[in-house]
Design an enzyme around this catalytic site. Sequence first.
Site, PDB file in Angstrom:
ATOM      1  N   ASP A  38       0.830  -1.209   0.000  1.00  0.00           N
ATOM      2  CA  ASP A  38       0.000   0.000   0.000  1.00  0.00           C
ATOM      3  C   ASP A  38       0.864   1.259   0.000  1.00  0.00           C
ATOM      4  O   ASP A  38       1.975   1.254   0.535  1.00  0.00           O
ATOM      5  CB  ASP A  38      -0.920  -0.031   1.236  1.00  0.00           C
ATOM      6  CG  ASP A  38      -2.102   0.919   1.089  1.00  0.00           C
ATOM      7  OD1 ASP A  38      -2.357   1.394  -0.026  1.00  0.00           O
ATOM      8  OD2 ASP A  38      -2.766   1.182   2.115  1.00  0.00           O
ATOM      9  N   GLY A  39       0.317   2.304  -0.582  1.00  0.00           N
ATOM     10  CA  GLY A  39       0.990   3.608  -0.534  1.00  0.00           C
ATOM     11  C   GLY A  39       1.574   4.075  -1.856  1.00  0.00           C
ATOM     12  O   GLY A  39       2.265   5.100  -1.899  1.00  0.00           O
ATOM     13  N   ASN A  40       1.272   3.369  -2.937  1.00  0.00           N
ATOM     14  CA  ASN A  40       1.810   3.796  -4.251  1.00  0.00           C
ATOM     15  C   ASN A  40       1.318   5.192  -4.628  1.00  0.00           C
ATOM     16  O   ASN A  40       2.090   6.010  -5.136  1.00  0.00           O
ATOM     17  CB  ASN A  40       1.349   2.832  -5.351  1.00  0.00           C
ATOM     18  CG  ASN A  40       1.972   1.462  -5.219  1.00  0.00           C
ATOM     19  OD1 ASN A  40       2.863   1.260  -4.417  1.00  0.00           O
ATOM     20  ND2 ASN A  40       1.474   0.518  -6.014  1.00  0.00           N
ATOM     21  N   GLY A  41       0.034   5.428  -4.408  1.00  0.00           N
ATOM     22  CA  GLY A  41      -0.556   6.713  -4.785  1.00  0.00           C
ATOM     23  C   GLY A  41       0.078   7.857  -4.011  1.00  0.00           C
ATOM     24  O   GLY A  41       0.456   8.891  -4.600  1.00  0.00           O
ATOM     25  N   TRP A  43       2.972   7.884  -2.558  1.00  0.00           N
ATOM     26  CA  TRP A  43       4.381   8.011  -2.974  1.00  0.00           C
ATOM     27  C   TRP A  43       4.478   8.937  -4.186  1.00  0.00           C
ATOM     28  O   TRP A  43       5.316   9.831  -4.245  1.00  0.00           O
ATOM     29  CB  TRP A  43       4.924   6.623  -3.305  1.00  0.00           C
ATOM     30  CG  TRP A  43       6.369   6.580  -3.701  1.00  0.00           C
ATOM     31  CD1 TRP A  43       7.437   6.351  -2.878  1.00  0.00           C
ATOM     32  CD2 TRP A  43       6.911   6.760  -5.023  1.00  0.00           C
ATOM     33  NE1 TRP A  43       8.609   6.380  -3.610  1.00  0.00           N
ATOM     34  CE2 TRP A  43       8.308   6.632  -4.919  1.00  0.00           C
ATOM     35  CE3 TRP A  43       6.348   7.013  -6.280  1.00  0.00           C
ATOM     36  CZ2 TRP A  43       9.156   6.742  -6.029  1.00  0.00           C
ATOM     37  CZ3 TRP A  43       7.187   7.139  -7.378  1.00  0.00           C
ATOM     38  CH2 TRP A  43       8.589   6.997  -7.236  1.00  0.00           C
ATOM     39  N   HIS A  55       2.388   3.266  -9.005  1.00  0.00           N
ATOM     40  CA  HIS A  55       2.210   1.831  -9.290  1.00  0.00           C
ATOM     41  C   HIS A  55       3.411   1.292 -10.067  1.00  0.00           C
ATOM     42  O   HIS A  55       3.913   0.208  -9.782  1.00  0.00           O
ATOM     43  CB  HIS A  55       0.917   1.590 -10.070  1.00  0.00           C
ATOM     44  CG  HIS A  55      -0.316   1.999  -9.325  1.00  0.00           C
ATOM     45  ND1 HIS A  55      -0.510   1.684  -8.004  1.00  0.00           N
ATOM     46  CD2 HIS A  55      -1.411   2.710  -9.703  1.00  0.00           C
ATOM     47  CE1 HIS A  55      -1.680   2.177  -7.601  1.00  0.00           C
ATOM     48  NE2 HIS A  55      -2.241   2.809  -8.612  1.00  0.00           N
ATOM     49  N   ARG A  89     -12.034   2.379  -8.263  1.00  0.00           N
ATOM     50  CA  ARG A  89     -11.121   3.489  -8.562  1.00  0.00           C
ATOM     51  C   ARG A  89     -11.424   4.049  -9.954  1.00  0.00           C
ATOM     52  O   ARG A  89     -12.115   3.400 -10.740  1.00  0.00           O
ATOM     53  CB  ARG A  89      -9.678   2.984  -8.503  1.00  0.00           C
ATOM     54  CG  ARG A  89      -9.311   2.573  -7.093  1.00  0.00           C
ATOM     55  CD  ARG A  89      -7.852   2.264  -6.971  1.00  0.00           C
ATOM     56  NE  ARG A  89      -7.549   1.973  -5.572  1.00  0.00           N
ATOM     57  CZ  ARG A  89      -6.355   2.077  -5.028  1.00  0.00           C
ATOM     58  NH1 ARG A  89      -5.330   2.436  -5.766  1.00  0.00           N
ATOM     59  NH2 ARG A  89      -6.172   1.811  -3.758  1.00  0.00           N
ATOM     60  N   LEU A 149      10.320 -20.772  -4.424  1.00  0.00           N
ATOM     61  CA  LEU A 149       9.325 -19.896  -3.798  1.00  0.00           C
ATOM     62  C   LEU A 149       7.959 -20.005  -4.496  1.00  0.00           C
ATOM     63  O   LEU A 149       7.883 -19.968  -5.724  1.00  0.00           O
ATOM     64  CB  LEU A 149       9.822 -18.444  -3.914  1.00  0.00           C
ATOM     65  CG  LEU A 149       8.850 -17.342  -3.477  1.00  0.00           C
ATOM     66  CD1 LEU A 149       8.710 -17.325  -1.962  1.00  0.00           C
ATOM     67  CD2 LEU A 149       9.334 -15.982  -3.977  1.00  0.00           C
ATOM     68  N   ARG A 206       2.057  -4.767   6.207  1.00  0.00           N
ATOM     69  CA  ARG A 206       1.340  -3.723   5.457  1.00  0.00           C
ATOM     70  C   ARG A 206       2.184  -2.462   5.455  1.00  0.00           C
ATOM     71  O   ARG A 206       2.619  -1.994   6.513  1.00  0.00           O
ATOM     72  CB  ARG A 206      -0.036  -3.425   6.040  1.00  0.00           C
ATOM     73  CG  ARG A 206      -0.787  -2.392   5.172  1.00  0.00           C
ATOM     74  CD  ARG A 206      -2.267  -2.307   5.433  1.00  0.00           C
ATOM     75  NE  ARG A 206      -2.892  -1.421   4.432  1.00  0.00           N
ATOM     76  CZ  ARG A 206      -4.145  -1.468   4.040  1.00  0.00           C
ATOM     77  NH1 ARG A 206      -4.960  -2.357   4.566  1.00  0.00           N
ATOM     78  NH2 ARG A 206      -4.616  -0.631   3.138  1.00  0.00           N
ATOM     79  N   LEU A 213      -7.035  -4.612   7.419  1.00  0.00           N
ATOM     80  CA  LEU A 213      -6.831  -5.748   6.527  1.00  0.00           C
ATOM     81  C   LEU A 213      -7.326  -5.478   5.109  1.00  0.00           C
ATOM     82  O   LEU A 213      -6.917  -6.150   4.165  1.00  0.00           O
ATOM     83  CB  LEU A 213      -7.576  -6.979   7.065  1.00  0.00           C
ATOM     84  CG  LEU A 213      -6.816  -7.855   8.052  1.00  0.00           C
ATOM     85  CD1 LEU A 213      -7.732  -8.965   8.567  1.00  0.00           C
ATOM     86  CD2 LEU A 213      -5.582  -8.464   7.415  1.00  0.00           C
ATOM     87  N   SER A 214      -8.251  -4.519   4.968  1.00  0.00           N
ATOM     88  CA  SER A 214      -8.814  -4.218   3.644  1.00  0.00           C
ATOM     89  C   SER A 214      -9.218  -5.494   2.891  1.00  0.00           C
ATOM     90  O   SER A 214      -8.942  -5.636   1.697  1.00  0.00           O
ATOM     91  CB  SER A 214      -7.839  -3.377   2.807  1.00  0.00           C
ATOM     92  OG  SER A 214      -7.525  -2.170   3.473  1.00  0.00           O
TER      93      SER A 214
HETATM   94  C1  IPE Z   1      -5.495  -2.646  -0.243  1.00  0.00           C
HETATM   95  O1  IPE Z   1      -5.133  -1.329  -0.413  1.00  0.00           O
HETATM   96  C2  IPE Z   1      -5.512  -3.354  -1.563  1.00  0.00           C
HETATM   97  C3  IPE Z   1      -4.206  -3.583  -2.157  1.00  0.00           C
HETATM   98  C4  IPE Z   1      -3.054  -3.285  -1.652  1.00  0.00           C
HETATM   99  C5  IPE Z   1      -4.244  -4.231  -3.443  1.00  0.00           C
HETATM  100  P1  IPE Z   1      -6.212  -0.180  -0.591  1.00  0.00           P
HETATM  101  O2  IPE Z   1      -5.454   1.075  -0.746  1.00  0.00           O
HETATM  102  O3  IPE Z   1      -7.173  -0.533  -1.658  1.00  0.00           O
HETATM  103  O4  IPE Z   1      -6.968  -0.235   0.805  1.00  0.00           O
HETATM  104  P2  IPE Z   1      -7.839   0.862   1.547  1.00  0.00           P
HETATM  105  O5  IPE Z   1      -8.834   1.371   0.567  1.00  0.00           O
HETATM  106  O6  IPE Z   1      -6.910   1.945   1.989  1.00  0.00           O
HETATM  107  O7  IPE Z   1      -8.438   0.152   2.709  1.00  0.00           O
HETATM  108  C1  IPE Z   2      -1.534   0.210  -3.387  1.00  0.00           C
HETATM  109  O1  IPE Z   2      -1.290   1.586  -3.415  1.00  0.00           O
HETATM  110  C2  IPE Z   2      -1.722  -0.370  -4.770  1.00  0.00           C
HETATM  111  C3  IPE Z   2      -3.077  -0.832  -5.081  1.00  0.00           C
HETATM  112  C4  IPE Z   2      -4.104  -0.814  -4.280  1.00  0.00           C
HETATM  113  C5  IPE Z   2      -3.268  -1.385  -6.403  1.00  0.00           C
HETATM  114  P1  IPE Z   2      -2.471   2.617  -3.435  1.00  0.00           P
HETATM  115  O2  IPE Z   2      -2.840   2.904  -4.851  1.00  0.00           O
HETATM  116  O3  IPE Z   2      -3.597   2.151  -2.584  1.00  0.00           O
HETATM  117  O4  IPE Z   2      -1.778   3.883  -2.799  1.00  0.00           O
HETATM  118  P2  IPE Z   2      -2.414   4.892  -1.754  1.00  0.00           P
HETATM  119  O5  IPE Z   2      -2.894   4.065  -0.590  1.00  0.00           O
HETATM  120  O6  IPE Z   2      -3.530   5.595  -2.434  1.00  0.00           O
HETATM  121  O7  IPE Z   2      -1.286   5.794  -1.392  1.00  0.00           O
HETATM  122 MG    MG Z   3      -4.036   2.384  -0.632  1.00  0.00          MG
END
Ligand code: IPE
Ligand code: IPE
Ligand code: MG
Length: 261
Positions: A38-41, A43, A55, A89, A149, A206, A213-214
Amino acid sequence: MSGSPDSHFQFFNDPVRGAALERLDLERLPRHVAVIMDGNGRWAQSRGLPRTAGHKAGIAAVREAILACDELGIGWLTIYAFSTENWNRPRREVDMLMNLFASTMAAELKGLEDHDARVRLIGNLSALPDKTRRIFEQSIAETKDNKGLTLTMAVNYGGRREIADAVREIAERVAAGELDPSSIDERCVSSHLYDPEAPDPDLLIRTSGEQRLSNFLIWQTAYSEFYITDTLWPDFDRYGLLDALVDFQGRSRRFGKVDGS
Ligand code: IPE
Ligand code: IPE
Ligand code: MG
């Protein structure tokens, strides 16, 4: 394939961050590590870039996690790539992710083969665009007999969906007279999940600081140790994984018992 202690020191060769290796007990590694990437956006946004750039940058972190697990001989790595909720999304981002999955899998398949990795998928593949579904199916088929693996990708995956699917299958078997309702126990439910062979994750990581847990592996993580780091996924590397493993080894996994009993 897992390396020797010497090769581990070469792999984690940063003089500062690699020092954590000395605190790692190679005999007590988790069998199965699961990761919510999580956190690509965030970043990307913190750099003034579009979310999609995050991503793309996250791919390098996936490679790091795979290589580190392979190096240490961890048997199972499961990564959450796309949830059943992620369809909500913007269309552009979803399309980009589906294309990225396809191009990355195509580019990495040979390398995974070279590492003797076995690719598996959990989630509903049939809803993915053809190109993405086909390369995933090809990767699963071509690597199925590999012995290194097991890399499981959770794509269009939802824990509740998985349990609902298991319940439906069990109900169908009961209706067909193949299964006696009195024999439905935890083991029976587990055996109807998407990958009945996968052991429950010992460690769930995470990134990006979110403490939820999403909808990931909600059945299987009943007794997993959770490790949450503020590091955003594209910045997570082999040393981040090493830190998580060291932290994991400091936990007391009681499984409801009393320590020392
Ligand atoms: C969980 O991340 C899903 C993946 C990492 C693929 P999200 O960014 O979608 O989760 P929420 O919306 O913050 O709970
Ligand atoms: C996780 O990063 C990747 C996916 C859910 C596909 P996010 O896209 O959720 O990044 P944030 O949480 O918005 O920073
Ligand atoms: Mg996210």
